[in-house]
Design a protein around this motif. Sequence first.
Motif, PDB file in Angstrom:
ATOM      1  N   ARG A   6       0.832  -1.209   0.000  1.00 25.14           N
ATOM      2  CA  ARG A   6       0.000   0.000   0.000  1.00 25.14           C
ATOM      3  C   ARG A   6       0.864   1.254   0.000  1.00 25.14           C
ATOM      4  O   ARG A   6       0.559   2.233  -0.698  1.00 25.14           O
ATOM      5  N   HIS A   7       1.943   1.241   0.790  1.00 21.70           N
ATOM      6  CA  HIS A   7       2.822   2.408   0.818  1.00 21.70           C
ATOM      7  C   HIS A   7       3.421   2.643  -0.558  1.00 21.70           C
ATOM      8  O   HIS A   7       3.488   3.782  -1.040  1.00 21.70           O
ATOM      9  N   SER A  14       3.516   8.054  -8.770  1.00 23.97           N
ATOM     10  CA  SER A  14       2.772   6.805  -8.816  1.00 23.97           C
ATOM     11  C   SER A  14       3.623   5.627  -9.251  1.00 23.97           C
ATOM     12  O   SER A  14       3.337   4.491  -8.896  1.00 23.97           O
ATOM     13  N   LEU A  15       4.678   5.865 -10.013  1.00 25.07           N
ATOM     14  CA  LEU A  15       5.480   4.761 -10.506  1.00 25.07           C
ATOM     15  C   LEU A  15       6.426   4.193  -9.456  1.00 25.07           C
ATOM     16  O   LEU A  15       7.198   3.294  -9.745  1.00 25.07           O
ATOM     17  N   SER A  16       6.418   4.742  -8.229  1.00 31.76           N
ATOM     18  CA  SER A  16       7.291   4.210  -7.192  1.00 31.76           C
ATOM     19  C   SER A  16       6.982   2.743  -6.924  1.00 31.76           C
ATOM     20  O   SER A  16       7.875   1.959  -6.614  1.00 31.76           O
ATOM     21  N   LEU A  17       5.716   2.364  -7.033  1.00 31.98           N
ATOM     22  CA  LEU A  17       5.345   0.962  -6.884  1.00 31.98           C
ATOM     23  C   LEU A  17       6.074   0.117  -7.919  1.00 31.98           C
ATOM     24  O   LEU A  17       6.630  -0.941  -7.603  1.00 31.98           O
ATOM     25  N   ARG A  19       8.795   0.877  -9.552  1.00 35.90           N
ATOM     26  CA  ARG A  19      10.243   0.903  -9.322  1.00 35.90           C
ATOM     27  C   ARG A  19      10.634  -0.138  -8.287  1.00 35.90           C
ATOM     28  O   ARG A  19      11.630  -0.843  -8.438  1.00 35.90           O
ATOM     29  N   ARG A  20       9.860  -0.227  -7.225  1.00 39.19           N
ATOM     30  CA  ARG A  20      10.161  -1.212  -6.195  1.00 39.19           C
ATOM     31  C   ARG A  20       9.977  -2.626  -6.726  1.00 39.19           C
ATOM     32  O   ARG A  20      10.773  -3.518  -6.437  1.00 39.19           O
ATOM     33  N   ARG A  21       8.950  -2.820  -7.501  1.00 33.11           N
ATOM     34  CA  ARG A  21       8.736  -4.146  -8.080  1.00 33.11           C
ATOM     35  C   ARG A  21       9.858  -4.502  -9.045  1.00 33.11           C
ATOM     36  O   ARG A  21      10.313  -5.647  -9.097  1.00 33.11           O
ATOM     37  N   LEU A  22      10.322  -3.513  -9.812  1.00 34.95           N
ATOM     38  CA  LEU A  22      11.414  -3.762 -10.748  1.00 34.95           C
ATOM     39  C   LEU A  22      12.681  -4.182 -10.019  1.00 34.95           C
ATOM     40  O   LEU A  22      13.405  -5.082 -10.473  1.00 34.95           O
ATOM     41  N   LEU A  23      12.956  -3.553  -8.876  1.00 31.12           N
ATOM     42  CA  LEU A  23      14.131  -3.940  -8.096  1.00 31.12           C
ATOM     43  C   LEU A  23      14.017  -5.380  -7.614  1.00 31.12           C
ATOM     44  O   LEU A  23      14.985  -6.141  -7.641  1.00 31.12           O
ATOM     45  N   CYS A  24      12.825  -5.763  -7.161  1.00 26.99           N
ATOM     46  CA  CYS A  24      12.608  -7.150  -6.741  1.00 26.99           C
ATOM     47  C   CYS A  24      12.802  -8.105  -7.907  1.00 26.99           C
ATOM     48  O   CYS A  24      13.432  -9.166  -7.768  1.00 26.99           O
ATOM     49  N   GLN A  25      12.278  -7.740  -9.071  1.00 24.49           N
ATOM     50  CA  GLN A  25      12.403  -8.603 -10.240  1.00 24.49           C
ATOM     51  C   GLN A  25      13.854  -8.744 -10.677  1.00 24.49           C
ATOM     52  O   GLN A  25      14.317  -9.857 -10.991  1.00 24.49           O
ATOM     53  N   LEU A  26      14.583  -7.631 -10.718  1.00 24.82           N
ATOM     54  CA  LEU A  26      15.976  -7.682 -11.143  1.00 24.82           C
ATOM     55  C   LEU A  26      16.819  -8.507 -10.177  1.00 24.82           C
ATOM     56  O   LEU A  26      17.687  -9.285 -10.595  1.00 24.82           O
ATOM     57  N   GLY A 283       0.262  -4.753  -9.941  1.00 27.24           N
ATOM     58  CA  GLY A 283      -0.073  -3.379  -9.584  1.00 27.24           C
ATOM     59  C   GLY A 283       0.049  -2.388 -10.723  1.00 27.24           C
ATOM     60  O   GLY A 283      -0.081  -1.181 -10.507  1.00 27.24           O
ATOM     61  N   ARG A 284       0.261  -2.863 -11.948  1.00 29.26           N
ATOM     62  CA  ARG A 284       0.387  -1.918 -13.056  1.00 29.26           C
ATOM     63  C   ARG A 284      -0.925  -1.202 -13.341  1.00 29.26           C
ATOM     64  O   ARG A 284      -0.935  -0.050 -13.791  1.00 29.26           O
ATOM     65  N   CYS A 285      -2.047  -1.877 -13.082  1.00 27.03           N
ATOM     66  CA  CYS A 285      -3.334  -1.213 -13.260  1.00 27.03           C
ATOM     67  C   CYS A 285      -3.500  -0.091 -12.234  1.00 27.03           C
ATOM     68  O   CYS A 285      -4.034   0.979 -12.552  1.00 27.03           O
ATOM     69  N   LEU A 286      -3.033  -0.323 -11.000  1.00 29.53           N
ATOM     70  CA  LEU A 286      -3.106   0.708  -9.971  1.00 29.53           C
ATOM     71  C   LEU A 286      -2.244   1.908 -10.331  1.00 29.53           C
ATOM     72  O   LEU A 286      -2.655   3.067 -10.160  1.00 29.53           O
ATOM     73  N   SER A 287      -1.038   1.641 -10.845  1.00 27.21           N
ATOM     74  CA  SER A 287      -0.146   2.734 -11.229  1.00 27.21           C
ATOM     75  C   SER A 287      -0.723   3.536 -12.388  1.00 27.21           C
ATOM     76  O   SER A 287      -0.656   4.770 -12.404  1.00 27.21           O
ATOM     77  N   ALA A 288      -1.311   2.831 -13.373  1.00 29.13           N
ATOM     78  CA  ALA A 288      -1.916   3.532 -14.507  1.00 29.13           C
ATOM     79  C   ALA A 288      -3.092   4.387 -14.058  1.00 29.13           C
ATOM     80  O   ALA A 288      -3.256   5.531 -14.505  1.00 29.13           O
ATOM     81  N   CYS A 289      -3.908   3.841 -13.158  1.00 27.85           N
ATOM     82  CA  CYS A 289      -5.055   4.599 -12.655  1.00 27.85           C
ATOM     83  C   CYS A 289      -4.606   5.822 -11.869  1.00 27.85           C
ATOM     84  O   CYS A 289      -5.165   6.911 -12.018  1.00 27.85           O
ATOM     85  N   GLN A 290      -3.598   5.649 -11.039  1.00 22.83           N
ATOM     86  CA  GLN A 290      -3.117   6.776 -10.246  1.00 22.83           C
ATOM     87  C   GLN A 290      -2.529   7.865 -11.136  1.00 22.83           C
ATOM     88  O   GLN A 290      -2.743   9.062 -10.911  1.00 22.83           O
TER      89      GLN A 290
END
Length: 333
Positions: A6-7, A14-17, A19-26, A283-290
């Motif tokens: 949520r944070h 909005s893309l901070s979500l 960015r964090r997911r990308l770090l986890c993926q990488l 969460g890409r839908c959430l980021s796009a909506c935000q």
Amino acid sequence: MLSFLRHAAHTHPSLSLQRRRLLCQLGFFALFLLAPALDLLRFDLTETQLWVLGQRWTLGLDALRAGTRSAPEVAAGLFWRALLPALVLVAAFLAVAWRWGRLYCGWLCPHFSLVEGLNAVLRRACGRLSLWERPSAADAARADARWWPVFGLLCLGFGFVWAFTLLSYLLPPARLWAHLLAGQLTLGEARFLGVATVVFTLEFALARHLFCRFGCAVGLFQSLVWMANPRGMVVAFRRERARDCRGCHTAAAPAGSACDVGCPLRLHPRHLKRMMFACVQCGRCLSACQTSQARHGQPPLLTWQVDADAVRETLRQRREALAHSPPPSQEPH
């Protein structure tokens, strides 16, 4: 976990979500590629030896055959070193899926990371995320055929990387690298790499989404567990503000429906939970909506909800679906 998500979802920008997911993926992508070379996890077929965290992992069967350990001691070792760790790992994995859905797929899975990357390249080439869908007018107008060779080379290159990495989990990586660099692969190694490269290349080019949605056993079991939990995390839609969707567009979705366009699996985030069976909680839908709503100074219409809030959201969706469904036909008496 939910507080972290949520944070990340509500922190500006909005893309901070993502960015964090990308770090986890990488991070997990690198771990997947390097684990065999570092002996973090691999099974050596030449020695029939399992390596875990840099150590040889045994069950004590050799000691039983040598007579240095008794059968009860070996049985206890099998329980503590094999059965119990496996059960704990599976239980923890399914517990995450029970509460948060296919979080592994959306935040860690190396295959899904490639799916998203190849989606972006294919969209540049032909305006589509998949060869099996029709492009929108806006995406088709921006398509550039010069990206086709890039897409083909990426599919082929990652197909070989996947094949080589898979083989390194089964054969000594140092020997495999030496054979590859010297151009002296054995017949078995060459056959495996050739066949596996072709299979993975075709999968990356033609069936990325189909595999994630219908062919991945890991994803399927996560989805089944998540669907069985009415309190599991869902994407909630603020229907009282549904009119705000009319002006919903972003640079990636100039024609609107930013959340639908943003979904890499081509799901519709505003649908019922049972229609979101393959959702990977990226969460890409959430980021796009935000991003879309921030242009109007409004909060997003899509949010993550869990526990009692998820139950209320699911029940509300069902009521609204029933309210908008056509009445059953009446048979004449």
